[in-house]
Design a protein around this motif. Structure first.
Motif, short mmCIF file in Angstrom:
data_model
loop_
_atom_site.label_atom_id
_atom_site.label_comp_id
_atom_site.label_asym_id
_atom_site.label_seq_id
_atom_site.Cartn_x
_atom_site.Cartn_y
_atom_site.Cartn_z
N ALA A 103 0.87 -1.14 0.09
CA ALA A 103 -0.07 -0.02 -0.13
C ALA A 103 1.04 1.31 -0.06
CB ALA A 103 -0.93 -0.05 1.23
N TYR A 104 0.60 1.83 -1.22
CA TYR A 104 1.41 3.58 -1.02
C TYR A 104 0.21 4.59 -0.64
CZ TYR A 104 3.31 7.51 -3.33
OH TYR A 104 3.88 9.10 -3.41
N ARG A 105 1.06 5.45 0.03
CA ARG A 105 0.38 6.54 0.33
C ARG A 105 0.98 7.87 0.28
NH1 ARG A 105 -3.44 7.40 5.74
NH2 ARG A 105 -4.09 9.28 5.54
N GLU A 106 0.56 8.89 -0.41
CA GLU A 106 1.16 10.28 -0.47
C GLU A 106 1.07 11.07 0.79
OE1 GLU A 106 -0.80 12.53 -3.53
OE2 GLU A 106 -0.20 11.29 -5.15
N GLY A 107 2.07 11.77 0.97
CA GLY A 107 2.23 12.42 2.24
C GLY A 107 3.52 13.74 2.13
N GLU A 121 5.07 10.68 2.85
CA GLU A 121 4.87 9.76 1.95
C GLU A 121 5.65 8.45 2.43
OE1 GLU A 121 6.00 8.85 -2.70
OE2 GLU A 121 7.11 10.64 -1.44
N ARG A 122 4.66 7.33 2.20
CA ARG A 122 5.24 6.00 2.41
C ARG A 122 4.66 5.04 1.91
NH1 ARG A 122 1.43 7.75 6.84
NH2 ARG A 122 -0.55 6.44 6.64
N ASN A 123 5.28 3.92 1.76
CA ASN A 123 4.86 2.66 1.11
C ASN A 123 5.15 1.50 2.04
OD1 ASN A 123 4.37 1.00 -1.56
ND2 ASN A 123 6.18 -0.04 -0.92
N GLY A 124 3.93 0.83 2.08
CA GLY A 124 3.94 -0.33 3.18
C GLY A 124 4.08 -1.76 2.62
N LEU A 125 4.59 -2.71 3.16
CA LEU A 125 4.51 -4.11 2.78
C LEU A 125 3.81 -4.90 3.94
CD1 LEU A 125 6.79 -3.05 0.87
CD2 LEU A 125 7.33 -5.40 0.62
N VAL A 126 2.86 -5.77 3.82
CA VAL A 126 2.60 -6.56 4.84
C VAL A 126 3.05 -8.10 4.33
CG1 VAL A 126 0.52 -7.97 5.92
CG2 VAL A 126 0.44 -5.43 5.42
N VAL A 127 3.94 -8.84 5.11
CA VAL A 127 4.35 -10.03 4.85
C VAL A 127 3.99 -11.22 5.81
CG1 VAL A 127 6.58 -11.19 4.76
CG2 VAL A 127 6.42 -8.82 4.05
N GLN A 133 8.43 1.68 4.22
CA GLN A 133 9.30 2.52 3.75
C GLN A 133 8.53 4.27 3.72
OE1 GLN A 133 9.25 0.66 -0.12
NE2 GLN A 133 11.25 0.79 0.01
N ILE A 134 9.49 5.03 4.39
CA ILE A 134 8.94 6.29 4.75
C ILE A 134 9.84 7.57 4.10
CG2 ILE A 134 8.31 7.88 6.52
CD1 ILE A 134 7.85 5.65 8.39
N ALA A 135 9.36 8.18 3.30
CA ALA A 135 10.20 9.25 2.54
C ALA A 135 10.68 10.35 3.68
CB ALA A 135 9.56 10.07 1.42
N GLY A 136 11.96 11.16 3.56
CA GLY A 136 12.18 11.96 4.48
C GLY A 136 12.45 13.17 3.92
N LEU A 137 13.11 14.25 4.53
CA LEU A 137 13.46 15.47 4.45
C LEU A 137 13.83 15.97 2.91
CD1 LEU A 137 12.74 18.46 5.35
CD2 LEU A 137 15.14 18.26 6.56
N VAL A 138 14.69 14.96 2.77
CA VAL A 138 15.52 15.19 1.26
C VAL A 138 15.09 14.23 0.24
CG1 VAL A 138 17.80 15.05 0.16
CG2 VAL A 138 17.54 15.84 2.35
N ILE A 147 15.18 3.87 -0.88
CA ILE A 147 14.42 5.06 -0.78
C ILE A 147 15.76 6.20 -1.12
CG2 ILE A 147 12.87 6.65 0.70
CD1 ILE A 147 12.47 4.49 2.45
N ARG A 148 15.35 7.13 -1.92
CA ARG A 148 16.50 7.93 -2.31
C ARG A 148 16.85 9.05 -1.29
NH1 ARG A 148 14.45 8.17 -8.55
NH2 ARG A 148 14.96 5.99 -9.17
N PHE A 149 17.95 9.15 -0.94
CA PHE A 149 18.44 10.44 -0.28
C PHE A 149 17.96 10.67 0.92
CE2 PHE A 149 18.87 11.44 -4.86
CZ PHE A 149 20.30 11.23 -5.03
N GLY A 150 17.99 9.92 2.12
CA GLY A 150 17.55 10.21 3.28
C GLY A 150 16.06 9.66 3.74
N SER A 151 15.99 8.83 4.80
CA SER A 151 14.61 8.33 5.06
C SER A 151 14.52 7.50 6.15
CB SER A 151 14.24 7.60 3.69
OG SER A 151 15.35 6.59 3.14
N ARG A 152 13.70 6.38 6.30
CA ARG A 152 13.24 5.75 7.39
C ARG A 152 12.46 4.69 7.19
NH1 ARG A 152 10.00 8.34 12.53
NH2 ARG A 152 8.92 6.46 12.94
N LEU A 153 12.65 3.43 7.80
CA LEU A 153 12.06 2.28 7.76
C LEU A 153 11.51 1.73 8.99
CD1 LEU A 153 11.71 -0.19 5.53
CD2 LEU A 153 13.44 1.85 4.91
#
Length: 232
Positions: A122-126, A141-147, A158-163, A186-192
């Motif tokens: 599931a992808y969500r803008e933010g 903004e984030r993209n989530g997987l359920v496993v 996966q969570i996008a960051g400031l950059v 994720i390109r250029f700084g982020s969080r899981l």
């Protein structure tokens, strides 16, 4: 970390997702050098940094279905109980959430924390808040997987960051994943964020450095309690 480990994580292949960026940085260096020669060297340093950012080292992953492996290189920024993002349909009750913050010098290839099968993506803008902030889990903004694993369903977000401005995910619904298998970046700084069901005990501490595909961040079926740590 030994010198061998440092070199192993530095002199490594560049992931193909990074080729266009490395090429663009190098082309920019040539243009800058044509305008003013010393700027070429500045651009070259930035090109080398870009190649370093998109590095894709090999990792040695423990093969134990009771272990949860770090999905990202970075610093453990949060260990707490939180309700997963609603778009994952994972749980309406709090689950153990372990967050890994990646700065612009960390390897950004993301890996599966456990063996299982993808049941939902599931992808969500933010927004693009600093990914180190706790509210980034809900607002960015984030993209989530359920496993689906032997211990139940886990969430990997996966969570996008400031950059960061681009989340890449190669996994597909119903796709099997091995622990430590690459599934995105994720390109250029982020969080899981990793969401774990009951029975998981953290095996890392706040502020600890984690290595994707190698560091054990949690464990199921362990008689031991939570980790006790101290600074030294």
């Amino acid at each position: 970390m030994s010198l061998f480990d440092t070199l192993r994580n530095t002199i490594v292949p560049v992931h193909k997702e990074g080729y266009p960026f490395v090429a663009a940085f190098f082309a920019g260096s040539l243009v800058l050098g044509w305008v003013f020669e010393p700027l070429f060297w500045v651009g070259l340093v930035l090109t080398l940094w870009c190649a370093y950012f998109f590095r894709d080292p090999e990792r040695v992953t423990p093969q134990d279905d009771d272990l949860v492996i770090s999905p990202a290189d970075g610093r453990v920024s949060s260990i707490r109980m939180e309700v997963p993002p609603e778009e994952l349909y994972l749980s309406t009750e709090p689950m153990l959430r372990i967050s890994i913050f990646m700065n612009v010098f960390d390897c950004h290839v993301n890996r599966s924390p456990m063996r299982g099968s993808v049941v939902n993506i599931a992808y969500r803008e933010g927004s693009y808040l600093n990914a180190e902030l706790d509210k980034a889990s809900k607002e960015n903004e984030r993209n989530g997987l359920v496993v689906e694993t032997r211990h139940g369903q886990i969430g990997v977000v996966q969570i996008a960051g400031l950059v960061a401005r681009r989340i890449v995910c190669w996994a597909n619904p119903a796709q099997p994943l091995d622990a430590g298998e690459r599934f995105g970046l994720i390109r250029f700084g982020s969080r899981l964020d990793v969401y774990l069901p009951a029975g998981a005990e953290p095996r890392v501490s706040l502020g600890q450095r984690a290595i994707a595909g190698e560091t054990v961040i949690a464990e199921f079926n362990s008689p031991k309690g939570p980790v006790i740590s101290r600074r030294s």
